[in-house]
Scaffold this motif. Structure first.
Motif, PDB file in Angstrom:
ATOM      1  N   GLY A  69       0.782  -1.230   0.000  1.00  0.00           N
ATOM      2  CA  GLY A  69       0.000   0.000   0.000  1.00  0.00           C
ATOM      3  C   GLY A  69       0.808   1.271   0.000  1.00  0.00           C
ATOM      4  N   GLY A  70       2.132   1.168   0.077  1.00  0.00           N
ATOM      5  CA  GLY A  70       2.996   2.341  -0.060  1.00  0.00           C
ATOM      6  C   GLY A  70       3.394   3.021   1.230  1.00  0.00           C
ATOM      7  N   GLY A  71       2.955   2.494   2.375  1.00  0.00           N
ATOM      8  CA  GLY A  71       3.288   3.141   3.633  1.00  0.00           C
ATOM      9  C   GLY A  71       4.775   3.141   3.933  1.00  0.00           C
ATOM     10  N   LYS A  72       5.434   2.005   3.708  1.00  0.00           N
ATOM     11  CA  LYS A  72       6.870   1.940   3.979  1.00  0.00           C
ATOM     12  C   LYS A  72       7.635   2.826   3.002  1.00  0.00           C
ATOM     13  N   THR A  73       7.164   2.924   1.755  1.00  0.00           N
ATOM     14  CA  THR A  73       7.806   3.800   0.770  1.00  0.00           C
ATOM     15  C   THR A  73       7.765   5.239   1.253  1.00  0.00           C
ATOM     16  N   CYS A  74       6.604   5.650   1.759  1.00  0.00           N
ATOM     17  CA  CYS A  74       6.475   7.010   2.278  1.00  0.00           C
ATOM     18  C   CYS A  74       7.373   7.231   3.494  1.00  0.00           C
ATOM     19  N   TYR A  75       7.551   6.182   4.300  1.00  0.00           N
ATOM     20  CA  TYR A  75       8.464   6.326   5.432  1.00  0.00           C
ATOM     21  C   TYR A  75       9.897   6.531   4.945  1.00  0.00           C
ATOM     22  N   TYR A  76      10.323   5.754   3.947  1.00  0.00           N
ATOM     23  CA  TYR A  76      11.674   5.924   3.411  1.00  0.00           C
ATOM     24  C   TYR A  76      11.887   7.355   2.924  1.00  0.00           C
ATOM     25  N   ALA A  77      10.829   7.956   2.403  1.00  0.00           N
ATOM     26  CA  ALA A  77      10.934   9.304   1.842  1.00  0.00           C
ATOM     27  C   ALA A  77      11.241  10.354   2.897  1.00  0.00           C
ATOM     28  N   GLU A  95      -3.119   2.891  -6.447  1.00  0.00           N
ATOM     29  CA  GLU A  95      -4.068   3.947  -6.088  1.00  0.00           C
ATOM     30  C   GLU A  95      -3.963   4.282  -4.602  1.00  0.00           C
ATOM     31  N   GLU A  96      -3.889   3.257  -3.763  1.00  0.00           N
ATOM     32  CA  GLU A  96      -3.785   3.489  -2.322  1.00  0.00           C
ATOM     33  C   GLU A  96      -2.494   4.230  -1.979  1.00  0.00           C
ATOM     34  N   GLY A  97      -1.393   3.824  -2.621  1.00  0.00           N
ATOM     35  CA  GLY A  97      -0.107   4.463  -2.357  1.00  0.00           C
ATOM     36  C   GLY A  97      -0.089   5.918  -2.771  1.00  0.00           C
ATOM     37  N   ASN A  98      -0.627   6.218  -3.933  1.00  0.00           N
ATOM     38  CA  ASN A  98      -0.650   7.607  -4.405  1.00  0.00           C
ATOM     39  C   ASN A  98      -1.520   8.485  -3.512  1.00  0.00           C
TER      40      ASN A  98
END
Length: 283
Positions: A69-77, A95-98
């Motif tokens: 869902g992209g949560g960890k990606t956003c944390y890395y950011a 869609e959820e990640g964006n």
């Protein structure tokens, strides 16, 4: 339902379920993506003896494979990359990640897409950092996925891999409904499937969970398709086909007290919590 499935269901009543994001979402506590974001720090800890967060992400172009869902990606950011892309084969995750990136004010930095990591639509030498957190045990073609990673990785760039091996206590990835550790070593695949379907049948997202985890074989039987049964032995064999040696490797035991069992060939697969590996593409 078979006798073994009934035994499994009876035994399962004795074991509490581990905390699982699907159940947290059903209970209205937090979304899967928010859970990922809160767990982001734990996904990086395995690499810290080798590289800091800043070395992994600061001013880097980053690809997160199997981003969910992209949560960890956003944390890395939060560690200041130049640009990040998250890729996952499950369509609704993009869609959820964006949406989550926009919520966190990171949508100018991060984008999410649906795609197969074994056939990525990126030019050669695109990324400084590629991270595969809890993804190697899911990809359908691990050898091809690694080839693609090295193709799109810049010379000098790093590929970070960590995954729980198949015989981890919850390596069957059914612990949202089945709390028995090592259940997949004790019962047949069909017993696991039958019991899991029974346990999630009446949940609001029960049909989604079943579709997410299982698929049909050519003969019509169900199979657990969400994982590829990646053992330590299989991964080490795959590594033999990688031209460049790993620059960092660890096998982390379930508990420090179990290190001896994690070292023994006969028990290693059952007592290693995480396989960690870092590659650097030759300049």
């Amino acid at each position: 339902m078979s006798f073994s499935s009934q035994v499994l269901l009876g035994l399962n009543r004795l074991f509490p379920l581990p905390v699982h994001p699907f159940n947290l979402a059903n209970n209205g506590e937090m979304s899967y993506t928010e859970w990922q974001f809160q767990k982001g720090d734990q996904t990086i800890q395995f690499f810290l003896p080798f590289h800091s967060q800043e070395q992994m992400f600061r001013d880097k172009t980053v690809l997160d494979i199997g981003c969910g869902g992209g949560g960890k990606t956003c944390y890395y950011a939060t560690y200041g990359p130049k640009k990040m892309i998250g890729i996952d084969i499950v369509p609704h995750y993009a869609e959820e990640g964006n949406e989550f990136a926009k919520k966190k004010g990171l949508d100018q930095l991060i984008s999410f897409m649906t795609g197969d990591a074994a056939r990525m639509d990126f030019p050669d030498n695109t990324f400084d950092t590629i991270i595969m957190n809890d993804a190697m045990e899911h990809v359908g073609e691990p050898e091809k996925t690694l080839e693609e990673c090295f193709r799109v990785l810049k010379p000098g760039g790093h590929l970070y891999i960590n995954f729980p091996p198949y015989y981890h206590p919850f390596g069957a990835h059914l612990s949202d409904a089945i709390g028995i550790p090592w259940v997949h070593a004790l019962f047949s695949e069909q017993a696991l499937i039958d019991a899991y379907k029974k346990l999630v049948h009446d949940l609001p997202d029960g049909s989604d969970r079943i579709a997410f985890r299982f698929d049909k074989l050519p003969d019509g039987r169900d199979t657990i398709s969400y994982i590829n049964r990646m053992t330590i032995k299989r991964f080490r064999k795959i590594q033999q086909g990688v031209v460049q040696p790993a620059v960092y490797q660890r096998e982390i035991p379930l508990r420090n007290q179990l290190q001896a069992l994690a070292n023994l060939p006969a028990t290693r697969e059952f007592f290693v919590k995480m396989v960690v590996c870092v590659y650097q593409k030759a300049k």
